[in-house]
Design a protein around this motif. Structure first.
Motif, short mmCIF file in Angstrom:
data_model
loop_
_atom_site.label_atom_id
_atom_site.label_comp_id
_atom_site.label_asym_id
_atom_site.label_seq_id
_atom_site.Cartn_x
_atom_site.Cartn_y
_atom_site.Cartn_z
N GLU A 118 26.78 -9.34 -1.80
CA GLU A 118 25.40 -8.94 -1.51
C GLU A 118 24.41 -9.96 -2.07
OE1 GLU A 118 25.26 -4.10 -0.90
OE2 GLU A 118 25.04 -4.91 -2.93
N ARG A 119 24.76 -10.56 -3.19
CA ARG A 119 23.86 -11.55 -3.79
C ARG A 119 23.69 -12.79 -2.93
NH1 ARG A 119 26.36 -10.28 -9.00
NH2 ARG A 119 27.53 -12.22 -8.87
N ILE A 120 24.64 -13.05 -2.03
CA ILE A 120 24.52 -14.23 -1.17
C ILE A 120 24.24 -13.83 0.28
CG2 ILE A 120 25.87 -15.74 -2.65
CD1 ILE A 120 28.30 -15.24 -0.89
N GLY A 121 23.71 -12.63 0.48
CA GLY A 121 23.18 -12.26 1.78
C GLY A 121 24.06 -11.42 2.68
N PHE A 122 25.22 -10.99 2.21
CA PHE A 122 26.09 -10.13 3.03
C PHE A 122 25.68 -8.67 2.85
CE2 PHE A 122 28.56 -13.94 2.84
CZ PHE A 122 29.39 -13.93 3.95
N ASN A 123 25.69 -7.91 3.94
CA ASN A 123 25.50 -6.47 3.84
C ASN A 123 26.84 -5.77 4.06
OD1 ASN A 123 25.91 -6.41 6.65
ND2 ASN A 123 23.72 -6.58 7.04
N VAL A 124 26.86 -4.46 3.87
CA VAL A 124 28.10 -3.68 3.94
C VAL A 124 28.14 -2.91 5.24
CG1 VAL A 124 29.50 -1.88 2.86
CG2 VAL A 124 28.22 -3.49 1.44
N ALA A 125 29.25 -3.00 5.97
CA ALA A 125 29.45 -2.27 7.22
C ALA A 125 30.68 -1.39 7.10
CB ALA A 125 29.61 -3.24 8.39
N ASP A 126 30.69 -0.31 7.85
CA ASP A 126 31.80 0.64 7.79
C ASP A 126 32.18 1.05 9.21
OD1 ASP A 126 33.74 2.25 6.73
OD2 ASP A 126 32.39 3.88 6.17
N GLY A 127 33.40 1.58 9.36
CA GLY A 127 33.87 2.00 10.68
C GLY A 127 35.00 3.00 10.56
N PRO A 128 35.53 3.47 11.68
CA PRO A 128 36.53 4.55 11.67
C PRO A 128 37.90 4.08 11.17
CG PRO A 128 36.21 3.74 13.90
CD PRO A 128 35.17 3.06 13.05
N GLU A 129 38.60 4.99 10.50
CA GLU A 129 39.97 4.71 10.06
C GLU A 129 40.98 5.03 11.17
OE1 GLU A 129 40.86 6.57 6.34
OE2 GLU A 129 39.11 5.73 5.33
N ILE A 130 40.63 5.96 12.06
CA ILE A 130 41.45 6.24 13.24
C ILE A 130 40.86 5.42 14.38
CG2 ILE A 130 42.27 7.99 14.84
CD1 ILE A 130 42.01 10.04 12.63
#
Length: 341
Positions: A118-130
């Motif tokens: 995050e400190r170098i500009g990345f954000n967090v994304a999530d998605g389905p496990e199935i």
């Protein structure tokens, strides 16, 4: 025979239970399968036909009386125990201390990884496990006959062979590229599944963090600098990093990332198999076919991707040599991390 039934019914009505032992004795004698009531039902076959109905009704009355009595005895015993406890409480005793829990080591490492990126500009994304086959395999340039599609590697949903438990968090990358126009700079932490035998070195459930950067003029130099930065932030400024050529269906060129062993400091030990190096991640430039599969112009945009196991990073940080410890919830193991915050 009728007199025997009356005697048992009287015993049931007069029964008392002041302790758990006496309650259990009542249950064994009148409620269990081998109780005297059970014996009465067994004797029903010896009763003359013209008396069976009356005898059966009487035995059933005894059975119902025993069950009702048993419930009443339980209620009375619980009431007496609670009442007795309140009569003997010592209010001068100190209160029981509260034991605080600790952060799970995998959650701690996951948070550290997220913070670094995050400190170098990345954000967090999530998605389905199935997931479906397209997002888990096809869009990522997996050929139809690729070994990862076989049952020994993937948990498929039996009723629908097109649905499966994701084998990597790359499915989140696909969904992100489909719905968002570049530039894209995200990491995807999450739980993944592989159809593998559980042992000290492998598990069917583990955790990954993958990263994706798509923009104009992204090069392999950007990938190297990003992972150099991560390795030194996570493991220390003196950590050495090397890239080894490799192969992944969804990246070209591809490389595996090694760091100098954190235990022997490069001298050689059992963990690094006496090489002085430990693999921490796979990476590469996103294959143009993957960009096209997700609707991104591969003539205008390029990008890189990487993936690492949280358990592996945790193993290097905390020297945990058995992956099963992370999921067994053994308090003795978890208490060792009570200072994490």
């Amino acid at each position: 025979m009728q007199e025997k039934v009356d005697v048992i019914l009287k015993e049931v009505e007069e029964a008392k239970a002041n302790t758990q032992e006496e309650l259990e004795q009542f249950r064994l004698k009148f409620i269990s399968k081998k109780s005297v009531v059970g014996d009465l039902f067994a004797e029903l076959k010896n009763v003359p036909n013209d008396q069976k109905k009356a005898f059966g009704m009487k035995v059933n009355e005894v059975k119902q009386a025993a069950q009702a009595k048993f419930k009443a005895l339980i209620d009375n015993l619980e009431t007496s125990i609670q009442g007795g406890a309140s009569d003997h409480e010592d209010l001068t005793l100190p209160s029981a201390g509260h034991t605080l829990g600790s952060m799970h080591p995998l959650n701690y490492i996951r948070s550290q990884i997220i913070e670094i990126f995050e400190r170098i500009g990345f954000n967090v994304a999530d998605g389905p496990e199935i997931e479906d086959d397209f997002h888990n395999f096809t869009a990522l340039n997996f050929p139809e006959n690729h070994p990862a599609r076989e049952m020994q590697d993937t948990f498929f949903i039996e009723k629908n062979p097109d649905i499966l438990l994701r084998t990597h968090t790359s499915n989140v990358q696909v969904r992100l590229m489909q719905k968002q126009k570049p530039p894209i700079r995200s990491i995807m932490p999450g739980r993944v599944y592989r159809n593998e035998a559980i042992s000290a070195r492998a598990h069917c459930v583990f955790h990954q963090v993958e990263g994706l950067y798509i923009d104009k003029n992204v090069s392999f130099v950007d990938l190297k600098q990003t992972l150099y930065h991560f390795a030194k932030e996570m493991f220390g400024k003196d950590t050495k990093v090397r890239f080894r050529p490799s192969y992944f269906p969804f990246t070209e060129p591809s490389a595996e990332i090694d760091i100098s062993c954190q235990i022997c400091k490069g001298d050689g030990c059992q963990l690094c198999k006496y090489t002085g190096w430990v693999e921490i991640a796979g990476s590469g430039m996103v294959d143009p076919n993957v960009l096209a599969n997700c609707g991104i112009d591969n003539e205008e945009y390029t990008g890189f991707a990487f993936g690492m196991g949280i358990e592996r990073i945790s193993q290097l940080k905390f020297r945990v040599n058995d992956l099963r410890l992370y999921t067994e919830n053994d308090v003795r193991f978890l208490k060792q991390f009570s200072t994490l915050h």
